[in-house]
Design an enzyme around this catalytic site. Structure first.
Site, short mmCIF file in Angstrom:
data_model
loop_
_atom_site.label_atom_id
_atom_site.label_comp_id
_atom_site.label_asym_id
_atom_site.label_seq_id
_atom_site.Cartn_x
_atom_site.Cartn_y
_atom_site.Cartn_z
N GLN A 128 0.81 -0.90 -0.03
CA GLN A 128 -0.01 0.00 0.11
C GLN A 128 0.71 1.17 0.01
O GLN A 128 0.27 2.42 0.07
CB GLN A 128 -1.00 -0.08 1.31
CG GLN A 128 -1.74 -1.10 1.29
CD GLN A 128 -2.95 -1.46 2.51
OE1 GLN A 128 -2.76 -0.42 3.38
NE2 GLN A 128 -3.68 -2.02 2.31
N HIS A 192 -1.05 0.17 5.76
CA HIS A 192 -1.59 1.16 6.53
C HIS A 192 -0.52 2.32 6.73
O HIS A 192 -0.20 2.67 7.80
CB HIS A 192 -1.89 0.43 8.04
CG HIS A 192 -3.22 -0.42 7.66
ND1 HIS A 192 -3.74 -0.94 8.95
CD2 HIS A 192 -3.58 -1.23 6.72
CE1 HIS A 192 -4.71 -1.77 8.48
NE2 HIS A 192 -4.55 -1.78 7.33
N GLU A 288 -15.13 3.61 9.02
CA GLU A 288 -15.62 4.51 9.88
C GLU A 288 -15.74 6.08 9.14
O GLU A 288 -14.57 6.45 8.29
CB GLU A 288 -14.76 4.93 11.27
CG GLU A 288 -15.08 3.53 12.06
CD GLU A 288 -14.26 3.97 13.30
OE1 GLU A 288 -14.31 2.89 14.22
OE2 GLU A 288 -13.66 5.03 13.34
N TYR A 298 -10.04 8.24 19.09
CA TYR A 298 -11.03 7.56 18.33
C TYR A 298 -10.88 5.88 18.67
O TYR A 298 -11.69 5.28 17.60
CB TYR A 298 -10.83 8.01 16.71
CG TYR A 298 -11.23 9.41 16.93
CD1 TYR A 298 -12.71 9.75 16.37
CD2 TYR A 298 -10.61 10.49 17.36
CE1 TYR A 298 -13.18 11.30 16.63
CE2 TYR A 298 -11.08 11.93 17.11
CZ TYR A 298 -12.36 12.02 16.79
OH TYR A 298 -12.72 13.58 16.80
N TYR A 309 -10.28 -10.13 9.71
CA TYR A 309 -10.77 -10.71 8.47
C TYR A 309 -11.09 -12.08 8.53
O TYR A 309 -12.01 -12.80 7.88
CB TYR A 309 -9.57 -10.74 7.34
CG TYR A 309 -9.30 -8.94 7.03
CD1 TYR A 309 -10.46 -8.27 6.60
CD2 TYR A 309 -8.08 -8.50 7.40
CE1 TYR A 309 -10.12 -6.76 6.34
CE2 TYR A 309 -7.97 -6.93 7.20
CZ TYR A 309 -8.92 -6.42 6.65
OH TYR A 309 -8.83 -5.06 6.43
#
Length: 413
Positions: A128, A192, A288, A298, A309
């Site tokens: 990513q 991430h 979210e 949060y 998963y």
């Protein structure tokens, strides 16, 4: 009996929101210039949820469906981009786009692409990672300065970093590129990074960072001594903004603005209120939408509406805890929210102040009607294109422009 209870609960959500939204239509200020012709329908999500968790309040998930009533056109104006990730509008109406491999492209409103723009620091494009979000300096017209987020190779790993440079007059390279901020610690992973960046109204930069996904790094989202899993707020020189909130848990980093995030890939500022909104990739069943408050927590990975998963509970399977913020909205099943923008142009009055979010696994653009800090309606746009929508921005011409992982550039007008 369980199915009946779930049906009645969802019905209560729908009819409760319908009543509250209808009341809100009559209370809109006359100077708001928003055209409310919205008709509420059943939620756009029809698949069963991945979890049986109960929302904290009515309307926190599966808001009523809405449909755009005005006419608009959708054009795939280019298919020549190479894994685009971030897009922003230039003052002259063209678009500046990042490509994951480490170069920039400029696109016209007709879809004509420049040659790749080079000169940026090397990226780690595995997984990513790569060249991610981008924004322009508020004084770009005079200084031609741009800021970007990228995954920077480090000894033994990589990290989310922020770069700054000047777009050359010939638009072939970025000059004087320098790294102004690094979200340490580095980690040997490929997932991430977060990666969005924008200016707030005070001239400081807001950047989202991921917690790097693995079980070993997840707890750092709650660690105020780490920059992982955070929203950070810095000056244009990479220093902590002087009026940042204070975190009291241990030796907190001065650049932290909010904590407890998983993989936030969307940031947008409401054009009227100035509020910061954030979209975040959750686990299975827990994407979210958050309204970010300075100094707030949060919750990830302590609280979540998702599961692993593989189907296992995350932690103690807690969704609410004192001192931790609830998402304004969550998706179950997930849509994988990425880049997002508020629409703020008179061309499409029906969309004014609506939030548009690129959806990756959902393969559509989410349109959310926001009223009083809550989601009052949801629509899915371009769902028939079968594209992973990575980012969306408003152009100077009042059109929306969206990029996809498959290399397309869309104009929605």
């Amino acid at each position: 009996m369980k199915n009946l209870v779930q049906f009645l609960f969802k019905g209560a959500i729908f009819f409760g929101l319908a009543l509250s939204f209808s009341a809100g239509l009559h209370s809109c200020r006359t100077d708001d210039a928003i055209q409310d012709t919205t008709v509420l329908g059943p939620p756009v999500e029809t698949d069963p949820p991945e979890t049986d968790y109960t929302p904290a309040f009515v309307g926190q998930t599966r808001a009523p469906g809405v449909s755009t009533t005005m006419n608009y056109t959708v054009e795939a104006i280019s298919s020549g981009l190479n894994s685009p990730w971030g897009i922003t509008s230039l003052p002259d109406g063209r678009l500046l786009i990042t490509q994951k491999g480490g170069t920039l492209r400029i696109a016209t409103a007709a879809g004509e692409l420049s040659e790749p723009i080079t000169g940026l620091p090397a990226v780690d494009a595995a997984g990513q990672g790569g060249l991610l979000g981008i924004c322009l300096d508020p004084n770009f017209t005079s200084n031609r300065r741009v800021y970007w987020v990228f995954s920077e190779p480090q000894a033994g790993g990589n990290l989310t970093a922020v770069g700054r440079g000047v777009l050359a007059a010939n638009e072939r390279q970025v000059e004087n590129a320098t790294v102004i901020y690094r979200a340490t610690p580095a980690y040997a992973g490929t997932l991430h990074y977060g990666g969005r960046i924008l200016f707030d109204r005070t001239g400081h930069l807001l950047i989202s960072t991921g917690e790097r996904s693995d079980l070993a790094t997840r707890p750092q989202a709650q660690d105020v001594g780490s920059a992982l899993g955070k929203i950070v707020r810095i000056t244009t020189d990479g220093q902590a903004a002087p009026d940042n909130p204070t975190f009291t848990q241990g030796a907190a980093r001065a650049e932290l603005y909010s904590i407890g995030h998983r993989n936030p890939q969307g940031l947008a500022i409401h054009p009227e209120t100035g509020d910061l909104w954030q979209g975040e990739h959750g686990p299975r069943g827990g994407d979210e939408l958050n309204l970010i408050k300075p100094g707030a927590n949060y919750g990830w990975p302590t609280i979540t509406y998702g599961i692993e998963y593989g189907g296992q509970a995350i932690g103690d399977a807690i969704q609410q805890m004192p001192g931790m913020e609830q998402p304004v909205y969550y998706w179950d099943p997930v849509v994988s929210p990425s880049g997002m923008t508020f629409y703020n142009h008179s061309h499409h009055a029906e969309w004014r102040h609506n939030l548009f979010i690129g959806s990756l696994s959902g393969q559509h653009i989410v349109r959310l009607v926001i009223r009083d800090g809550k989601v009052a309606g949801e629509e899915r746009l371009l769902a028939g294109e079968n594209q992973r929508f990575r980012d969306v921005t408003q152009g100077m011409d009042g059109a929306l422009y969206a990029i996809t992982d498959q290399g397309r550039l869309y104009r929605i007008y």
